[in-house]
Scaffold this active site. Structure first.
Site, PDB file in Angstrom:
ATOM      1  N   PHE A  38      13.728  81.772 -10.047  1.00  0.00           N
ATOM      2  CA  PHE A  38      12.941  82.457 -11.077  1.00  0.00           C
ATOM      3  C   PHE A  38      12.928  83.972 -10.898  1.00  0.00           C
ATOM      4  O   PHE A  38      12.150  84.660 -11.552  1.00  0.00           O
ATOM      5  CB  PHE A  38      11.510  81.900 -11.088  1.00  0.00           C
ATOM      6  CG  PHE A  38      11.460  80.426 -11.390  1.00  0.00           C
ATOM      7  CD1 PHE A  38      11.440  79.988 -12.706  1.00  0.00           C
ATOM      8  CD2 PHE A  38      11.480  79.487 -10.377  1.00  0.00           C
ATOM      9  CE1 PHE A  38      11.416  78.630 -13.005  1.00  0.00           C
ATOM     10  CE2 PHE A  38      11.464  78.126 -10.658  1.00  0.00           C
ATOM     11  CZ  PHE A  38      11.429  77.694 -11.981  1.00  0.00           C
ATOM     12  N   LEU A  57       4.262  90.617 -23.391  1.00  0.00           N
ATOM     13  CA  LEU A  57       3.799  90.846 -24.764  1.00  0.00           C
ATOM     14  C   LEU A  57       4.273  92.198 -25.265  1.00  0.00           C
ATOM     15  O   LEU A  57       3.799  92.671 -26.298  1.00  0.00           O
ATOM     16  CB  LEU A  57       2.261  90.780 -24.815  1.00  0.00           C
ATOM     17  CG  LEU A  57       1.630  89.400 -24.639  1.00  0.00           C
ATOM     18  CD1 LEU A  57       0.111  89.502 -24.680  1.00  0.00           C
ATOM     19  CD2 LEU A  57       2.126  88.426 -25.711  1.00  0.00           C
ATOM     20  N   SER A  60       6.290  94.385 -27.243  1.00  0.00           N
ATOM     21  CA  SER A  60       7.214  94.253 -28.372  1.00  0.00           C
ATOM     22  C   SER A  60       8.170  95.440 -28.411  1.00  0.00           C
ATOM     23  O   SER A  60       7.945  96.460 -27.784  1.00  0.00           O
ATOM     24  CB  SER A  60       6.422  94.150 -29.674  1.00  0.00           C
ATOM     25  OG  SER A  60       5.552  95.264 -29.804  1.00  0.00           O
ATOM     26  N   CYS A  74      20.115  86.111 -18.666  1.00  0.00           N
ATOM     27  CA  CYS A  74      19.413  84.815 -18.607  1.00  0.00           C
ATOM     28  C   CYS A  74      18.783  84.366 -19.922  1.00  0.00           C
ATOM     29  O   CYS A  74      19.129  83.306 -20.428  1.00  0.00           O
ATOM     30  CB  CYS A  74      18.353  84.870 -17.523  1.00  0.00           C
ATOM     31  SG  CYS A  74      19.077  84.959 -15.890  1.00  0.00           S
ATOM     32  N   LYS A 126      21.298  83.471 -22.785  1.00  0.00           N
ATOM     33  CA  LYS A 126      22.147  82.343 -22.380  1.00  0.00           C
ATOM     34  C   LYS A 126      21.330  81.054 -22.234  1.00  0.00           C
ATOM     35  O   LYS A 126      21.740  79.992 -22.705  1.00  0.00           O
ATOM     36  CB  LYS A 126      22.810  82.702 -21.044  1.00  0.00           C
ATOM     37  CG  LYS A 126      23.429  81.558 -20.289  1.00  0.00           C
ATOM     38  CD  LYS A 126      24.107  82.041 -19.023  1.00  0.00           C
ATOM     39  CE  LYS A 126      23.172  82.238 -17.853  1.00  0.00           C
ATOM     40  NZ  LYS A 126      22.658  81.021 -17.257  1.00  0.00           N
TER      41      LYS A 126
END
Ligand code: NAD
Ligand code: UPG
Length: 439
Positions: free
Chosen positions: A163, A267, A269, A277, A280
Site C-alpha cells: 500500500f 478530497l 480536487s 497505480c 491501472k
C-alpha cells in the site's frame, strides 16, 4: 531471515532496502543489469526519498543485487515485485509476472525444491507483492508450479499486497496502516509474521494485521485503490459543481472532511489522479469485473470524471488566452510531488492539449524533466519555474510541488499573468489572472 526480492522497481527496491534495514539478509533480482549495478553501487535507479540512504548503508552487506535466479533456493521467502501493466482493454498484462513466477519455480526445481532452511524446513514460500486480480492468483500459482515441476508440492504461494505511495515509499513501508497476509496455511502466515516482526517492533504504532486467503488479500488492494481514486473523483465532480456556482470546493470539502466517517484525506480536487497505480488498478478491476459479468458503473464514472479534468483545465485556459503560437508554461510534470515518475501524469494530456492548440510548451519539474523529455522530446524544458514563466502568456500548474507555493515575483516576468491552477498550490494575488480548477 534470508529473503529474495524479484523485481527491483519502486516496490521491489523499497521492500529490499527496508527488509535489509530491518536486519534481514536480502538478495534483489532484476533482469535489468543497469538496475542491478546501481543497487550494488548503493543507490536506486529511481528517485524515492530516503531510499539511497538505506541502500548506501546496506549494499554489499545485508543487501546484494543480481540478474540471476539461482540463489532463490537458499532463501526463506521469495517476493515477486514485478510490474503488472495494463493491456489495451484495461486488464492486467500478467506476462512479466508469470515469467518471473515460472523462473522462480525452475530455480527451486533445480535445487530439488529448496535447500533446508535454518529450521530444517525444505518448503519455500513465494509471495506475490505485485497488484493482481483475484482470478490472476490461480494463474501465478500455476506458473510457479509449472516451473517447479516435481518440487511443486514443497512450494507455496501467498499474496501480500503493498500500500506504499511513491514519494513516501520508505516511510509508508516502515509505518504501514495495515499488513495484509493472503495465505493458504498457518505455516505461510507464520513465516510472513516472522519476516515483518522486526519492522513492526520498530514502529510505535499498533499495526493491524489482516490474515486471509490469497484471493481476498489481492481484492483488498483493488478495493483500497478503487475507493481512494473514486473518492478523489467524487471530490472533483463536486468541485466542478462548486466552480459552476462560483464556490470554493476546498472550503466545502474541508468541512465535509471533518466528518469522521469521511476523513479529510484524498478530497483535494483538481486535475485528477495519475501515477502507475490508480489508473491501472481501477482499469484492471473494471475489466476483471466485466469478464465476470458485472458492470461496475460507479468505477466507470470515477474514470470518466478523472479523464475529463485535464480538458476542463484547458477550457479554462481557452477562456483567457488563445494559446496558438504562444509560450505556455507547464509547472509540474511528475504525477505527484516527491517523485520523478510521470506514468499517467496529468501533465501528459495537458501537454498534448497545448500542442494540439499550437502552443509553444515550456515544461518545468524539479526531478521529472528527464523522464518527460523521453516522452515529449520536442518540448522546451526550463531549469527553474521562474525560467519557465519568463515570457510565458499563461502557466498551467499540474503538480503540487511545494516550491510552486513560494513563487511570487517570478509571475511578474510573464508576458500575460494568466495562471490556471490544477492543484490549488499558487496563492491568488493581485496582478495575477488566476483560475482555480474547482475554486
Ligand atoms: N509503484 C507503486 O507505488 C506501487 C505500490 C503498490 C503496489 N504496486 C504494484 O507492485 C508491482 C510492481 O510495481 P513497480 O512500480 O515497482 O514496478 P516497476 O515497473 O517500477 O518495477 C518492476 C521491475 O521488475 C523488473 N522485472 C521485469 N521482469 C522481470 C523478471 N522476469 N525478473 C526480474 N525482474 C523483472 C523490471 O526490470 C523492473 O525493474 C505492480 O504490480 C504494481 O501495481 C506498485
Ligand atoms: O486528494 C488527492 C490525493 C491524491 N490525488 C492524486 O492522486 C494520485 C495518486 O496519489 P497517491 O495516492 O498519493 O500516490 P500513489 O503513489 O499513486 O499511491 C497510490 O497507489 C499505490 C499503488 O497501488 C498505493 O499503494 C497507494 O496506497 C495509493 O495511495 C496523484 O496523481 C495525486 O496527485 C489527488 O488528485 N487528490
Amino acid at each position: 531471515m534470508r529473503v529474495t526480492v524479484v523485481g527491483s522497481g519502486y516496490v521491489g527496491t523499497t521492500l529490499a532496502a527496508c527488509l535489509a534495514d530491518a536486519g534481514h539478509d536480502v538478495t534483489a533480482v532484476d533482469i535489468d543489469p543497469g538496475v542491478v549495478a546501481a543497487l550494488n553501487d548503493g543507490h536506486a535507479a529511481i528517485h524515492e526519498p530516503g531510499l539511497d540512504d538505506l541502500l548506501a548503508e546496506h549494499a554489499g552487506e545485508r543487501l546484494r543485487a543480481t540478474t540471476e535466479y539461482d540463489g532463490i533456493p537458499d532463501a526463506d521467502v521469495t517476493f515477486l515485485a514485478i510490474g503488472t501493466p495494463s493491456r489495451e482493454d484495461g486488464s492486467i498484462d500478467l506476462g512479466p509476472l508469470t515469467a518471473a513466477a515460472e523462473m522462480t519455480g525452475e530455480a527451486l526445481a533445480e535445487a530439488g525444491a529448496t535447500t533446508a532452511n535454518a529450521d530444517g524446513d525444505d518448503r519455500h514460500l513465494v509471495v506475490v507483492k505485485s497488484t493482481i486480480t483475484p482470478p490472476a492468483v490461480g494463474e501465478i500459482r500455476e506458473a510457479l508450479a509449472a516451473g517447479a515441476g516435481d518440487a511443486a508440492d514443497r512450494v507455496e504461494l501467498a499474496t501480500n499486497p503493498e500500500f506504499l505511495r511513491e514519494g513516501t515509499a520508505v516511510d509508508d513501508f516502515q509505518h504501514p496502516d495495515k499488513l495484509v497476509f493472503g495465505t493458504d496455511s498457518d505455516w505461510a502466515t507464520e513465516r510472513l509474521e516472522t519476516l515483518y516482526e522486526p519492522l513492526l517492533a520498530a514502529t510505535d504504532a499498533e499495526v493491524p494485521v489482516v490474515r486471509t486467503d490469497p484471493e481476498t488479500a489481492v481484492m483488498i488492494k483493488y478495493a483500497n485503490n478503487a475507493f481512494l481514486a473514486s473518492k478523489i473523483s467524487l471530490a472533483n465532480d463536486l468541485g466542478n459543481v462548486c466552480k459552476r456556482f462560483g464556490l470554493d470546493a476546498y472550503e466545502v470539502m474541508d468541512a465535509v472532511g471533518l466528518d469522521d466517517r469521511i476523513s479529510a484525506q484524498f478530497l483535494r480536487s483538481g486535475v485528477g489522479w495519475g501515477g502507475s497505480c490508480f489508473p491501472k488498478d481501477v482499469d484492471a478491476i473494471r475489466a476483471a469485473a466485466r469478464e465476470a459479468g458485472y458492470e461496475p458503473a460507479l468505477l466507470d464514472a470515477a474514470v470518466a470524471v478523472n479523464d475529463g479534468q485535464p480538458e476542463r483545465m484547458l477550457e479554462l485556459l481557452d477562456d483567457h488566452v488563445d494559446a496558438a503560437g504562444e509560450r505556455v508554461a507547464v509547472l509540474g510534470l511528475a504525477f505527484k510531488p516527491g517523485t520523478d515518475d510521470i506514468r499517467n501524469s496529468r501533465a501528459i494530456p495537458i501537454i498534448e492539449g497545448l500542442q494540439a492548440r499550437g502552443a509553444e510548451v515550456v515544461g518545468y519539474d524539479p526531478v521529472a524533466t528527464a523522464n518527460t523529455r523521453e516522452r515529449f522530446p520536442d518540448v522546451e524544458y526550463a531549469e527553474s519555474a521562474a525560467a519557465a514563466l519568463d515570457g510565458a502568456t499563461a502557466a498551467l500548474v499540474v503538480t503540487d510541488w511545494d516550491e510552486f507555493a513560494a513563487l511570487d515575483d517570478a509571475f511578474d516576468a510573464m508576458a500575460e499573468p494568466v495562471v490556471i491552477d490544477g492543484r490549488r498550490i499558487v496563492e491568488r494575488r493581485e496582478g495575477l489572472v488566476y483560475e482555480g480548477l474547482t475554486w
